[in-house]
Design a protein around this motif. Structure first.
Motif, PDB file in Angstrom:
ATOM      1  N   VAL A   4      32.892  66.743  46.515  1.00  0.00           N
ATOM      2  CA  VAL A   4      33.175  67.251  45.335  1.00  0.00           C
ATOM      3  C   VAL A   4      32.580  66.289  44.153  1.00  0.00           C
ATOM      4  N   ASN A   5      33.008  64.949  44.269  1.00  0.00           N
ATOM      5  CA  ASN A   5      32.464  63.827  43.338  1.00  0.00           C
ATOM      6  C   ASN A   5      32.755  62.654  44.016  1.00  0.00           C
ATOM      7  N   VAL A   6      31.955  61.660  43.475  1.00  0.00           N
ATOM      8  CA  VAL A   6      32.206  60.425  44.090  1.00  0.00           C
ATOM      9  C   VAL A   6      32.273  59.338  42.766  1.00  0.00           C
ATOM     10  N   ASP A   7      32.652  58.058  43.268  1.00  0.00           N
ATOM     11  CA  ASP A   7      32.681  57.000  42.095  1.00  0.00           C
ATOM     12  C   ASP A   7      32.301  55.831  42.781  1.00  0.00           C
ATOM     13  N   ILE A   8      31.478  55.098  42.245  1.00  0.00           N
ATOM     14  CA  ILE A   8      30.858  53.816  42.960  1.00  0.00           C
ATOM     15  C   ILE A   8      30.787  52.631  41.917  1.00  0.00           C
ATOM     16  N   THR A   9      31.216  51.533  42.333  1.00  0.00           N
ATOM     17  CA  THR A   9      31.252  50.330  41.442  1.00  0.00           C
ATOM     18  C   THR A   9      30.196  49.141  42.150  1.00  0.00           C
ATOM     19  N   VAL A  10      29.223  48.794  41.630  1.00  0.00           N
ATOM     20  CA  VAL A  10      28.367  47.840  42.180  1.00  0.00           C
ATOM     21  C   VAL A  10      28.763  46.451  41.761  1.00  0.00           C
ATOM     22  N   VAL A  11      29.066  45.284  42.475  1.00  0.00           N
ATOM     23  CA  VAL A  11      29.527  44.259  42.091  1.00  0.00           C
ATOM     24  C   VAL A  11      28.427  42.855  42.361  1.00  0.00           C
ATOM     25  N   ALA A  12      27.677  42.592  41.317  1.00  0.00           N
ATOM     26  CA  ALA A  12      26.953  41.569  41.508  1.00  0.00           C
ATOM     27  C   ALA A  12      26.454  40.845  40.364  1.00  0.00           C
ATOM     28  N   GLU A  13      25.928  39.636  40.697  1.00  0.00           N
ATOM     29  CA  GLU A  13      25.577  38.986  39.353  1.00  0.00           C
ATOM     30  C   GLU A  13      24.209  39.455  38.902  1.00  0.00           C
ATOM     31  N   ARG A  14      23.582  39.596  39.836  1.00  0.00           N
ATOM     32  CA  ARG A  14      21.991  39.888  39.716  1.00  0.00           C
ATOM     33  C   ARG A  14      21.962  40.776  40.886  1.00  0.00           C
ATOM     34  N   PRO A  15      20.666  41.826  40.903  1.00  0.00           N
ATOM     35  CA  PRO A  15      20.093  42.102  39.759  1.00  0.00           C
ATOM     36  C   PRO A  15      20.910  42.985  39.018  1.00  0.00           C
ATOM     37  N   ASP A  53      26.149  65.143  37.619  1.00  0.00           N
ATOM     38  CA  ASP A  53      27.108  65.001  36.874  1.00  0.00           C
ATOM     39  C   ASP A  53      28.657  64.591  37.826  1.00  0.00           C
ATOM     40  N   ARG A  54      28.275  64.712  39.368  1.00  0.00           N
ATOM     41  CA  ARG A  54      29.359  64.499  39.983  1.00  0.00           C
ATOM     42  C   ARG A  54      29.300  63.130  40.745  1.00  0.00           C
ATOM     43  N   VAL A  55      28.370  62.326  40.398  1.00  0.00           N
ATOM     44  CA  VAL A  55      28.158  61.165  41.045  1.00  0.00           C
ATOM     45  C   VAL A  55      28.377  60.021  39.822  1.00  0.00           C
ATOM     46  N   GLY A  56      29.333  59.336  40.078  1.00  0.00           N
ATOM     47  CA  GLY A  56      29.404  58.002  39.147  1.00  0.00           C
ATOM     48  C   GLY A  56      29.174  56.639  39.499  1.00  0.00           C
ATOM     49  N   ILE A  57      28.306  56.008  38.933  1.00  0.00           N
ATOM     50  CA  ILE A  57      27.777  54.674  39.373  1.00  0.00           C
ATOM     51  C   ILE A  57      28.026  53.613  38.114  1.00  0.00           C
ATOM     52  N   LYS A  58      28.711  52.563  38.321  1.00  0.00           N
ATOM     53  CA  LYS A  58      28.672  51.513  37.369  1.00  0.00           C
ATOM     54  C   LYS A  58      28.599  50.150  37.819  1.00  0.00           C
ATOM     55  N   ALA A  59      28.482  49.067  37.163  1.00  0.00           N
ATOM     56  CA  ALA A  59      28.363  47.839  37.691  1.00  0.00           C
ATOM     57  C   ALA A  59      29.176  47.000  37.039  1.00  0.00           C
ATOM     58  N   THR A  60      29.499  45.886  37.670  1.00  0.00           N
ATOM     59  CA  THR A  60      30.222  44.687  37.318  1.00  0.00           C
ATOM     60  C   THR A  60      29.747  43.591  37.813  1.00  0.00           C
ATOM     61  N   THR A  61      30.293  42.394  37.353  1.00  0.00           N
ATOM     62  CA  THR A  61      30.042  41.043  37.837  1.00  0.00           C
ATOM     63  C   THR A  61      31.612  40.686  38.528  1.00  0.00           C
ATOM     64  N   ASN A  62      31.450  39.474  39.253  1.00  0.00           N
ATOM     65  CA  ASN A  62      32.627  38.896  39.738  1.00  0.00           C
ATOM     66  C   ASN A  62      33.016  37.648  38.967  1.00  0.00           C
ATOM     67  N   GLU A  63      32.508  37.613  37.888  1.00  0.00           N
ATOM     68  CA  GLU A  63      32.912  36.235  36.923  1.00  0.00           C
ATOM     69  C   GLU A  63      32.763  35.109  37.582  1.00  0.00           C
ATOM     70  N   ARG A  64      31.487  34.961  38.355  1.00  0.00           N
ATOM     71  CA  ARG A  64      31.348  33.629  39.059  1.00  0.00           C
ATOM     72  C   ARG A  64      32.171  33.178  40.025  1.00  0.00           C
ATOM     73  N   LEU A  65      33.025  34.154  40.509  1.00  0.00           N
ATOM     74  CA  LEU A  65      34.063  34.044  41.624  1.00  0.00           C
ATOM     75  C   LEU A  65      33.691  34.259  42.870  1.00  0.00           C
ATOM     76  N   ASP A  66      34.072  33.482  43.756  1.00  0.00           N
ATOM     77  CA  ASP A  66      33.737  33.511  45.493  1.00  0.00           C
ATOM     78  C   ASP A  66      31.978  33.789  45.411  1.00  0.00           C
ATOM     79  N   ASP A  67      31.693  34.019  46.692  1.00  0.00           N
ATOM     80  CA  ASP A  67      30.211  34.101  47.045  1.00  0.00           C
ATOM     81  C   ASP A  67      29.641  35.160  46.168  1.00  0.00           C
ATOM     82  N   VAL A  68      30.037  36.286  45.891  1.00  0.00           N
ATOM     83  CA  VAL A  68      29.475  37.342  45.444  1.00  0.00           C
ATOM     84  C   VAL A  68      29.171  36.880  43.805  1.00  0.00           C
ATOM     85  N   GLY A  69      30.200  36.256  43.293  1.00  0.00           N
ATOM     86  CA  GLY A  69      29.996  35.680  42.018  1.00  0.00           C
ATOM     87  C   GLY A  69      29.149  34.529  41.728  1.00  0.00           C
ATOM     88  N   LYS A  70      28.750  33.828  42.711  1.00  0.00           N
ATOM     89  CA  LYS A  70      27.743  32.732  42.859  1.00  0.00           C
ATOM     90  C   LYS A  70      26.501  33.436  42.983  1.00  0.00           C
TER      91      LYS A  70
END
Length: 211
Positions: free
Chosen positions: A146-157, A179-196
């Motif tokens: 029906v719908n999906v919501d996705i968050t990508v966590v990355a410092e880059r790209p 409009d049934r597919v949501g995608i947004k991005a955030t960082t991990n504020e330089r915490l843990d390996d993803v944040g680095k």
């Protein structure tokens, strides 16, 4: 606003679920030109004999470390970058998280069951095929997204200018409007390996409905 027509339930302006049975939802046009949600209660029994509405919700997560010189594929779109995810497939964490969300909603095994990392045939596989497989498994059991919501966590790209293309690609595989597919991005504020900057992660939630 609630009213009854012929013993059936009409709901205007909101979705109302009650009675523990199956709820069929479809649009009708009201006398004043307002769109109403017509919801009819039909009994639906599970294997245990309990009654539930015909919805399922799933959550998925995936993370991969990154390495220089690899393709960076997210949501089925190749992102210009000098690094990419290390994986047996094309490393698309967005597709993997969403596929697992769909499989999880159906109480099925994760994508590793359907696409074993030890299988040479899966090496470098387009992860849209993995996502399509999860949709096919759900549809074979009479459920569809029906719908999906996705968050990508990355410092880059930075993926901002690619989000529309990613949504379109995923919507095409799911068989839903963009409009049934949501995608947004955030960082991990330089915490843990993803944040680095050493990895990319994705979280996904999906809603499925019986068809």
């Amino acid at each position: 606003m609630l009213s009854r027509v012929g013993g059936e339930i009409w709901v205007g302006g909101e979705i109302w679920v009650g009675g523990g049975g199956r709820v069929l939802i479809f649009a009708e046009q009201g006398k004043a030109g307002h769109s109403l949600l017509h919801m009819r209660q039909d009994a639906e029994k599970t294997e245990s004999g309990a009654s539930f509405p015909p919805f399922r919700i799933g959550i998925g997560y995936d993370v991969h470390r990154v390495e220089a010189g690899r393709r960076c594929v997210l949501g089925g779109i190749e992102i210009p970058a000098d690094f990419g995810c290390v994986a047996h497939s094309d490393g698309d964490v967005v597709a993997h998280a969403l596929a697992d969300a769909i499989l999880g909603a159906m109480a099925l095994s994760d994508i590793g069951h359907f696409f074993p990392p030890t299988d040479p045939a899966c090496e470098g596989i387009d992860s849209m095929k993995i996502l399509a497989k999860s949709v096919a498994e759900a549809r074979s059991r009479r459920y569809a997204p029906v719908n999906v919501d996705i968050t990508v966590v990355a410092e880059r790209p930075k993926i901002g200018k690619f989000v529309v293309a990613m949504r379109e690609k995923i919507a095409g595989v799911l068989g839903v409007p963009v409009d049934r597919v949501g995608i947004k991005a955030t960082t991990n504020e330089r915490l843990d390996d993803v944040g680095k900057g050493q990895g990319i992660a994705a979280h996904a939630v999906c809603l499925l409905m019986e068809i």
